[in-house]
Design an enzyme around this catalytic site. Sequence first.
Site, PDB file in Angstrom:
ATOM      1  N   SER A  85      57.096 -12.597 -65.772  1.00  0.00           N
ATOM      2  CA  SER A  85      57.552 -13.488 -66.832  1.00  0.00           C
ATOM      3  C   SER A  85      57.181 -14.940 -66.493  1.00  0.00           C
ATOM      4  O   SER A  85      56.007 -15.257 -66.304  1.00  0.00           O
ATOM      5  CB  SER A  85      59.051 -13.301 -67.054  1.00  0.00           C
ATOM      6  N   ASP A 131      57.182  -6.169 -76.152  1.00  0.00           N
ATOM      7  CA  ASP A 131      57.452  -7.526 -75.666  1.00  0.00           C
ATOM      8  C   ASP A 131      56.879  -8.531 -76.659  1.00  0.00           C
ATOM      9  O   ASP A 131      55.698  -8.443 -77.016  1.00  0.00           O
ATOM     10  CB  ASP A 131      56.796  -7.702 -74.294  1.00  0.00           C
ATOM     11  N   HIS A 144      60.108  -6.431 -72.502  1.00  0.00           N
ATOM     12  CA  HIS A 144      60.002  -7.506 -71.516  1.00  0.00           C
ATOM     13  C   HIS A 144      61.030  -7.285 -70.398  1.00  0.00           C
ATOM     14  O   HIS A 144      62.157  -6.885 -70.639  1.00  0.00           O
ATOM     15  CB  HIS A 144      60.253  -8.863 -72.189  1.00  0.00           C
TER      16      HIS A 144
END
Length: 307
Positions: free
Chosen positions: A153, A251, A281
């Site tokens: 991320s 995501d 995600h």
Amino acid sequence: MSLHPQIAAALASMPAPPPGPLDPVAMRAGEEAHVLPVAERLPLHAVQDRTVPTPAGDVPVRIYTPAEADSYGLLVYFHGGAFFLGSLETHDHVARNLAAETGLRVVSVGYRRAPEAAFPAGLQDCYGVVRWAAEHGADLGWDGDTLAVAGDSSGGTFAAAVAAMAHDDGNDTITHQVLLYPSLDLDFDVDRYASLRENAEGYGLETAGLKPFNAFYLDSGADPDDPLVSPTKRADLTGLPPALVVTAEHDPMRDEGELYGRRLADVGVPVTVSRYAGAGHGFVQHFSWIPEYARVYREIADFVHGR
């Protein structure tokens, strides 16, 4: 495919977030409360906390040694958390699995976070630790061969940016970059990528939450048009290290990662883009215990070892 049923069940059981503005202190405490006791974590040969001196100041790191050996390849890992969450503790299990599966000595970086630390503090910490690792290879038992950077991320943002910084400095010690569902474009125009609309709601991370979650970082001085903030803005990707870009089907940020992979390939950078079906995600941090997703660590190992 639809969202994996075990992920869907976990998301359905989660309470609604409290109303009002995001509270970094409370959210961090909530994350830390779910960290496993040390006795229940994946055992390794050695795990050591250290403080690393860098040009930006002292940076806490945690070094994971998978087994006793004469030398090791190195992997410097940057945790995710929208630049204000995450820590050495919340991502300890990720670092342990990376070390165990790859056989590399992993250096996890406890970089400074927004809003307390303004941009580019966290990025400077990450780059400083990579430079320290290369310069103190003998201290780390580095084999002088593999030095990978990895992040999930927002940690993927840092990994991509650090790889670019090293290249621009003429430093070619980084041999691999591993970007796990990376946040690579902090311009949150919802029409920029199809995945922002396709995966807008119902998959955990929601498109409407991207801007407020990243606001602490952007409000600290991070400019979305700066390639060190949004690596997709970098005009020339030539010469960057080989990359593994892992994305999740559900995501909102899926397409920016896959676009980055295509752009790397277009200029001759060896790249593998691997989309995990049914995942959302954060699946490496939260759901890699599911067999379909545990294989991500083997894929990373195969990538860094050229298999």
